[in-house]
Scaffold this motif. Structure first.
Motif, PDB file in Angstrom:
ATOM      1  N   TRP A  35      50.245 -40.480 -62.819  1.00  0.00           N
ATOM      2  CA  TRP A  35      50.395 -39.684 -64.497  1.00  0.00           C
ATOM      3  C   TRP A  35      50.771 -37.761 -62.945  1.00  0.00           C
ATOM      4  CZ3 TRP A  35      52.956 -38.520 -67.780  1.00  0.00           C
ATOM      5  CH2 TRP A  35      52.382 -37.026 -68.423  1.00  0.00           C
ATOM      6  N   ALA A  36      52.154 -37.621 -63.273  1.00  0.00           N
ATOM      7  CA  ALA A  36      52.199 -36.556 -62.519  1.00  0.00           C
ATOM      8  C   ALA A  36      51.633 -34.871 -63.254  1.00  0.00           C
ATOM      9  CB  ALA A  36      53.874 -36.028 -62.979  1.00  0.00           C
ATOM     10  N   ARG A  37      51.152 -35.340 -64.459  1.00  0.00           N
ATOM     11  CA  ARG A  37      50.694 -34.163 -64.218  1.00  0.00           C
ATOM     12  C   ARG A  37      49.178 -33.289 -64.303  1.00  0.00           C
ATOM     13  NH1 ARG A  37      53.753 -29.612 -66.582  1.00  0.00           N
ATOM     14  NH2 ARG A  37      55.697 -31.275 -68.083  1.00  0.00           N
ATOM     15  N   GLU A  38      48.535 -34.614 -63.307  1.00  0.00           N
ATOM     16  CA  GLU A  38      46.935 -34.703 -63.312  1.00  0.00           C
ATOM     17  C   GLU A  38      46.883 -34.768 -61.149  1.00  0.00           C
ATOM     18  OE1 GLU A  38      45.067 -37.813 -64.591  1.00  0.00           O
ATOM     19  OE2 GLU A  38      46.290 -39.036 -63.557  1.00  0.00           O
ATOM     20  N   GLY A  39      45.730 -33.606 -60.980  1.00  0.00           N
ATOM     21  CA  GLY A  39      45.815 -34.481 -59.673  1.00  0.00           C
ATOM     22  C   GLY A  39      45.209 -32.814 -59.330  1.00  0.00           C
ATOM     23  N   ASP A  40      44.987 -32.325 -57.663  1.00  0.00           N
ATOM     24  CA  ASP A  40      44.526 -31.381 -57.323  1.00  0.00           C
ATOM     25  C   ASP A  40      45.992 -30.221 -56.967  1.00  0.00           C
ATOM     26  OD1 ASP A  40      41.930 -31.688 -56.397  1.00  0.00           O
ATOM     27  OD2 ASP A  40      42.620 -32.669 -54.921  1.00  0.00           O
ATOM     28  N   GLY A  41      47.194 -31.042 -56.965  1.00  0.00           N
ATOM     29  CA  GLY A  41      48.279 -30.337 -56.399  1.00  0.00           C
ATOM     30  C   GLY A  41      48.568 -30.126 -57.587  1.00  0.00           C
ATOM     31  N   HIS A  65      61.287 -37.099 -63.113  1.00  0.00           N
ATOM     32  CA  HIS A  65      61.770 -36.664 -61.001  1.00  0.00           C
ATOM     33  C   HIS A  65      61.050 -38.194 -60.523  1.00  0.00           C
ATOM     34  CE1 HIS A  65      64.386 -34.358 -62.361  1.00  0.00           C
ATOM     35  NE2 HIS A  65      64.117 -33.821 -63.470  1.00  0.00           N
ATOM     36  N   SER A  66      59.188 -37.948 -60.619  1.00  0.00           N
ATOM     37  CA  SER A  66      58.174 -38.665 -59.918  1.00  0.00           C
ATOM     38  C   SER A  66      58.126 -40.086 -59.680  1.00  0.00           C
ATOM     39  CB  SER A  66      56.783 -37.738 -60.133  1.00  0.00           C
ATOM     40  OG  SER A  66      56.487 -37.884 -60.861  1.00  0.00           O
ATOM     41  N   GLY A  67      57.809 -40.804 -61.300  1.00  0.00           N
ATOM     42  CA  GLY A  67      58.365 -41.692 -61.675  1.00  0.00           C
ATOM     43  C   GLY A  67      56.041 -42.326 -61.418  1.00  0.00           C
ATOM     44  N   THR A  68      56.248 -43.435 -61.481  1.00  0.00           N
ATOM     45  CA  THR A  68      54.790 -43.862 -61.591  1.00  0.00           C
ATOM     46  C   THR A  68      54.323 -44.339 -60.504  1.00  0.00           C
ATOM     47  OG1 THR A  68      55.180 -46.126 -62.615  1.00  0.00           O
ATOM     48  CG2 THR A  68      54.748 -43.861 -64.184  1.00  0.00           C
ATOM     49  N   HIS A  69      55.159 -44.514 -59.605  1.00  0.00           N
ATOM     50  CA  HIS A  69      54.571 -45.471 -58.548  1.00  0.00           C
ATOM     51  C   HIS A  69      53.744 -46.967 -58.864  1.00  0.00           C
ATOM     52  CE1 HIS A  69      55.712 -42.742 -55.541  1.00  0.00           C
ATOM     53  NE2 HIS A  69      55.527 -41.882 -56.838  1.00  0.00           N
ATOM     54  N   SER A  70      54.368 -47.789 -59.443  1.00  0.00           N
ATOM     55  CA  SER A  70      54.287 -48.876 -60.420  1.00  0.00           C
ATOM     56  C   SER A  70      54.871 -49.303 -60.720  1.00  0.00           C
ATOM     57  CB  SER A  70      52.432 -48.882 -60.927  1.00  0.00           C
ATOM     58  OG  SER A  70      53.808 -47.892 -62.211  1.00  0.00           O
ATOM     59  N   ILE A  71      54.460 -50.726 -61.457  1.00  0.00           N
ATOM     60  CA  ILE A  71      55.555 -51.694 -62.404  1.00  0.00           C
ATOM     61  C   ILE A  71      55.632 -50.713 -63.485  1.00  0.00           C
ATOM     62  CG2 ILE A  71      53.139 -52.561 -64.029  1.00  0.00           C
ATOM     63  CD1 ILE A  71      56.236 -54.734 -62.015  1.00  0.00           C
TER      64      ILE A  71
END
Length: 147
Positions: A35-41, A65-71
């Protein structure tokens, strides 16, 4: 973030697209995706809770823009007669299976020989895998996501 490969085994069903849709739903509900809207960065002002629907998730520009890196980055299983399409899954053909493994009755033991059939980002593949009794037992979905 870069490219990332993914792979999933699901119980066999004749309807490959139905199996894909069930897997996508289970993956989304389980939160097993980037999920592109969470995490340290992510700057605090840009952070958002995980969406409650896929539609909400894909409406987010950062996620697009980032995708989910999953199915979740693939949406349908193509017919064998269709040209490969980005964000879709292509079943392994009998000819591909025979070239890669020497047989068209694939098992889990053949998966390493099949994985090179998905080489490009944004594309998925699937193969029906058979049990010791020779009957279809699983479907393996795999591919690459990312920028």
């Amino acid at each position: 973030m870069g490219a990332s490969g993914w792979g999933y085994y699901v119980p066999y069903q004749e309807d490959l697209d139905g199996a894909l849709q069930e897997l996508r739903e289970r993956t989304f509900r389980g939160g097993d995706y980037f999920w592109a809207r969470e995490g340290d960065g992510v700057p605090p002002r840009a952070r958002r809770p995980r969406p409650s629907t896929e539609e909400e998730m894909w409406a987010d520009e950062w996620q697009q823009h980032s995708g989910t890196h999953s199915i979740l980055d693939v949406f349908r299983v193509q017919r064998e007669d269709e040209e490969p399409e980005i964000c879709a899954v292509q079943p392994v053909t009998v000819e591909e299976a025979r070239r890669a493994t020497g047989t068209d009755r694939l098992t889990r033991a053949h998966v390493p020989a099949l994985e090179n059939l998905a080489r490009e980002r944004g594309y998925g593949r699937c193969a029906v895998l058979h049990g010791a009794d020779g009957r279809p037992e699983e479907i393996y979905f795999w591919g690459w996501s990312g920028d």
